[in-house]
Design a protein around this motif. Structure first.
Motif, PDB file in Angstrom:
ATOM      1  N   THR A   1       0.835  -1.204   0.000  1.00 22.29           N
ATOM      2  CA  THR A   1       0.000   0.000   0.000  1.00 22.29           C
ATOM      3  C   THR A   1       0.865   1.248   0.000  1.00 22.29           C
ATOM      4  O   THR A   1       0.610   2.212  -0.731  1.00 22.29           O
ATOM      5  N   VAL A   2       1.906   1.248   0.840  1.00 22.53           N
ATOM      6  CA  VAL A   2       2.809   2.405   0.920  1.00 22.53           C
ATOM      7  C   VAL A   2       3.465   2.664  -0.434  1.00 22.53           C
ATOM      8  O   VAL A   2       3.524   3.807  -0.918  1.00 22.53           O
ATOM      9  N   LEU A   3       3.968   1.591  -1.067  1.00 29.28           N
ATOM     10  CA  LEU A   3       4.621   1.738  -2.371  1.00 29.28           C
ATOM     11  C   LEU A   3       3.639   2.236  -3.421  1.00 29.28           C
ATOM     12  O   LEU A   3       3.980   3.076  -4.265  1.00 29.28           O
ATOM     13  N   SER A   4       2.425   1.747  -3.385  1.00 32.28           N
ATOM     14  CA  SER A   4       1.428   2.157  -4.362  1.00 32.28           C
ATOM     15  C   SER A   4       1.099   3.637  -4.229  1.00 32.28           C
ATOM     16  O   SER A   4       1.028   4.374  -5.221  1.00 32.28           O
ATOM     17  N   VAL A   5       0.897   4.089  -2.995  1.00 32.93           N
ATOM     18  CA  VAL A   5       0.569   5.501  -2.781  1.00 32.93           C
ATOM     19  C   VAL A   5       1.748   6.394  -3.148  1.00 32.93           C
ATOM     20  O   VAL A   5       1.583   7.450  -3.768  1.00 32.93           O
ATOM     21  N   ALA A   6       2.964   5.962  -2.788  1.00 29.50           N
ATOM     22  CA  ALA A   6       4.152   6.755  -3.123  1.00 29.50           C
ATOM     23  C   ALA A   6       4.349   6.834  -4.634  1.00 29.50           C
ATOM     24  O   ALA A   6       4.641   7.909  -5.181  1.00 29.50           O
ATOM     25  N   GLY A   7       4.190   5.706  -5.314  1.00 27.50           N
ATOM     26  CA  GLY A   7       4.321   5.721  -6.769  1.00 27.50           C
ATOM     27  C   GLY A   7       3.270   6.601  -7.422  1.00 27.50           C
ATOM     28  O   GLY A   7       3.548   7.334  -8.377  1.00 27.50           O
ATOM     29  N   GLY A   8       2.039   6.556  -6.883  1.00 23.18           N
ATOM     30  CA  GLY A   8       0.992   7.405  -7.427  1.00 23.18           C
ATOM     31  C   GLY A   8       1.279   8.876  -7.252  1.00 23.18           C
ATOM     32  O   GLY A   8       0.979   9.698  -8.135  1.00 23.18           O
ATOM     33  N   ALA A   9       1.860   9.237  -6.106  1.00 21.10           N
ATOM     34  CA  ALA A   9       2.201  10.647  -5.874  1.00 21.10           C
ATOM     35  C   ALA A   9       3.237  11.140  -6.881  1.00 21.10           C
ATOM     36  O   ALA A   9       3.131  12.244  -7.423  1.00 21.10           O
ATOM     37  N   LEU A  10       4.241  10.292  -7.140  1.00 24.39           N
ATOM     38  CA  LEU A  10       5.277  10.695  -8.096  1.00 24.39           C
ATOM     39  C   LEU A  10       4.721  10.824  -9.506  1.00 24.39           C
ATOM     40  O   LEU A  10       5.017  11.792 -10.233  1.00 24.39           O
ATOM     41  N   THR A  11       3.905   9.869  -9.915  1.00 23.72           N
ATOM     42  CA  THR A  11       3.354   9.943 -11.268  1.00 23.72           C
ATOM     43  C   THR A  11       2.388  11.112 -11.412  1.00 23.72           C
ATOM     44  O   THR A  11       2.288  11.717 -12.479  1.00 23.72           O
ATOM     45  N   ALA A  12       1.678  11.457 -10.351  1.00 16.28           N
ATOM     46  CA  ALA A  12       0.780  12.613 -10.417  1.00 16.28           C
ATOM     47  C   ALA A  12       1.560  13.897 -10.627  1.00 16.28           C
ATOM     48  O   ALA A  12       1.142  14.789 -11.369  1.00 16.28           O
ATOM     49  N   HIS A  13       2.734  13.987  -9.988  1.00 22.31           N
ATOM     50  CA  HIS A  13       3.567  15.178 -10.189  1.00 22.31           C
ATOM     51  C   HIS A  13       4.117  15.236 -11.615  1.00 22.31           C
ATOM     52  O   HIS A  13       4.372  16.320 -12.141  1.00 22.31           O
ATOM     53  N   LEU A  14       4.293  14.076 -12.222  1.00 22.43           N
ATOM     54  CA  LEU A  14       4.805  14.057 -13.593  1.00 22.43           C
ATOM     55  C   LEU A  14       3.702  14.304 -14.624  1.00 22.43           C
ATOM     56  O   LEU A  14       4.001  14.536 -15.804  1.00 22.43           O
ATOM     57  N   ASP A  15       2.469  14.227 -14.207  1.00 14.79           N
ATOM     58  CA  ASP A  15       1.352  14.430 -15.125  1.00 14.79           C
ATOM     59  C   ASP A  15       1.015  15.920 -15.212  1.00 14.79           C
ATOM     60  O   ASP A  15       0.571  16.517 -14.234  1.00 14.79           O
TER      61      ASP A  15
END
Length: 412
Positions: free
Chosen positions: A42-56
């Motif tokens: 869950t932690v990895l999923s949320v962290a990865g989502g935060a990074l990809t959102a910043h790249l979008d």
């Protein structure tokens, strides 16, 4: 990584998303996290989502820079994969994970001594709470047998602890002051099942399970939440009582033997009795008032027709509940501060344990036992004492008037 720590990290990472993303999805994401048991994935999923959102770019400006939606999705997916790989590598190569996450780690403390003890009705499992802060308190499970007490496990606790009568669940408090539910069906391997959030902003003060272990009462300042824990992995909030509770402990919340009544002590010297036969439609049915100070411990008689309480001012009170609309005070005794109390199984004896501190800093436990008449009055009286230094007394189910005092002192 512990589920409670994973849940806190996941919620903290939600704050790392871009502002425009949070405006649209933050509450939905937090609701999803509350409804699922968090894990490292869950932690990895949320962290990865935060990074990809910043790249979008969609979350940083009015219109996307890359017009082609398919290309944009592929680029975001590639960035997300790279972010997850980088995060996993960082976690496993970090030399000191505890230092990395700092205060989010549970740091057991042993300076405060035992502040709560609770036993299952069969007296085979004892749960003790040591310490007082949510991030340092320790809940210890002990098996009780002919050879004495034997520690079987320990886990993070909080300022309160309660154990279900069937011995399968333990309720304590988490870092944020919420109720935390643990599975201890395998005492050597306790597992966190859920964090119970009723929406109260006040800290958790006390908890108690119903006699059938299917209901949990969690008392906060000004409210008390009733939870259906029949399916402990999926607890359901049934209702929040508008109960003016003061600083309480597990001893200040008492279910009647049939589970239909719930007595709650408040900080204004009163006890409110609630009808919880239909928990979702619980309603107050009676109020009793102490004589000097607020109630520090409560106990129903085995038949449920008597409610005994002891106040901080040193008064033991017994009320008859034949007419719930008009409880009748039938007996009282004056004691000294710091107590626990309980009825014998047949309801014909009442024991109060007093912890008195002397001027020379010595301390003595004294257990007083009275016979209880059919009308609820107290007669006779015996006592037993031992010199000791410890905290608030605790009293489990008593066996008989002659052995109550010895058992009370032994299970401190």
């Amino acid at each position: 990584m512990r589920p409670l720590l994973a849940a806190r990290l996941s919620r903290a990472l939600v704050a790392c998303y871009p502002p425009r993303w949070k405006q649209r999805y933050r509450e939905e994401m937090l609701d999803v996290l509350d409804q699922h048991r968090a894990s490292p994935r869950t932690v990895l999923s949320v962290a990865g989502g935060a990074l990809t959102a910043h790249l979008d770019p969609s979350y940083r400006m009015g219109t996307p820079v890359i017009k082609n939606k398919a290309v944009r999705v592929l680029l975001i997916a590639a960035a997300g994969c790279m972010a997850v790989i980088a995060l996993v590598h960082g976690v496993f190569t970090c030399t000191d994970v505890n230092q990395l996450i700092g205060d989010l780690v549970w740091h057991p403390g042993h300076a405060e001594g035992d502040v709560a003890l609770v036993l299952t009705p069969d007296q085979r499992l004892l749960a003790t709470l040591e310490g007082g802060e949510p991030d340092t308190a320790v809940v210890t499970l002990m098996s009780v047998g002919p050879a004495g007490l034997r520690q079987v496990s320990s886990f993070e606790g909080g300022i309160t602890v309660a154990i279900a009568p069937d011995g399968h669940l333990v309720a304590t408090s988490g870092y944020g002051g919420e109720a935390a539910l643990w599975n201890v069906a395998r005492p050597r391997h306790p597992a966190l099942l859920a964090i119970l959030r009723p929406g109260s902003s006040n800290a958790l003060w006390g908890e108690a399970f119903s006699p059938d272990s299917k209901l949990l009462a969690a008392a906060y300042g000004g409210t008390t939440a009733l939870w259906d824990v029949a399916r402990p992995a999926e607890p359901r909030l049934l209702t929040v009582l508008d109960a003016d509770v003061g600083p309480v402990a597990h001893a200040d919340i008492a279910f009647s033997p049939d589970g239909h009544l719930l007595a709650l002590a408040s900080g204004n010297g009163q006890v409110t009795i609630w009808d919880v036969a239909r928990p979702a439609r619980a309603a107050p049915v009676a109020t009793v008032t102490g004589r000097d100070g607020y109630f520090q411990a409560l106990a129903f008689s085995p038949q449920g027709d008597l409610l005994a309480g002891v106040t901080t001012g040193g008064t033991v009170l017994v009320y008859r509940l034949d007419d719930l609309g008009r409880p009748t005070l039938t007996a009282s005794r004056c004691m000294a501060p710091s107590y626990a109390l309980g009825f014998a199984p047949g309801g014909r004896a009442l024991t109060v344990v007093v912890d008195k501190i002397f001027p020379d800093n010595s301390s003595r436990d004294t257990a007083f036992t009275w016979q209880v008449t059919a009308s609820g009055s107290l007669t006779g009286g015996t006592s037993a004492a031992r010199d000791t230094w410890d905290g608030q007394p605790a009293l489990t189910r008593t066996a008989a008037p002659s052995s109550t005092a010895r058992r009370s002192a032994a299970l401190r």
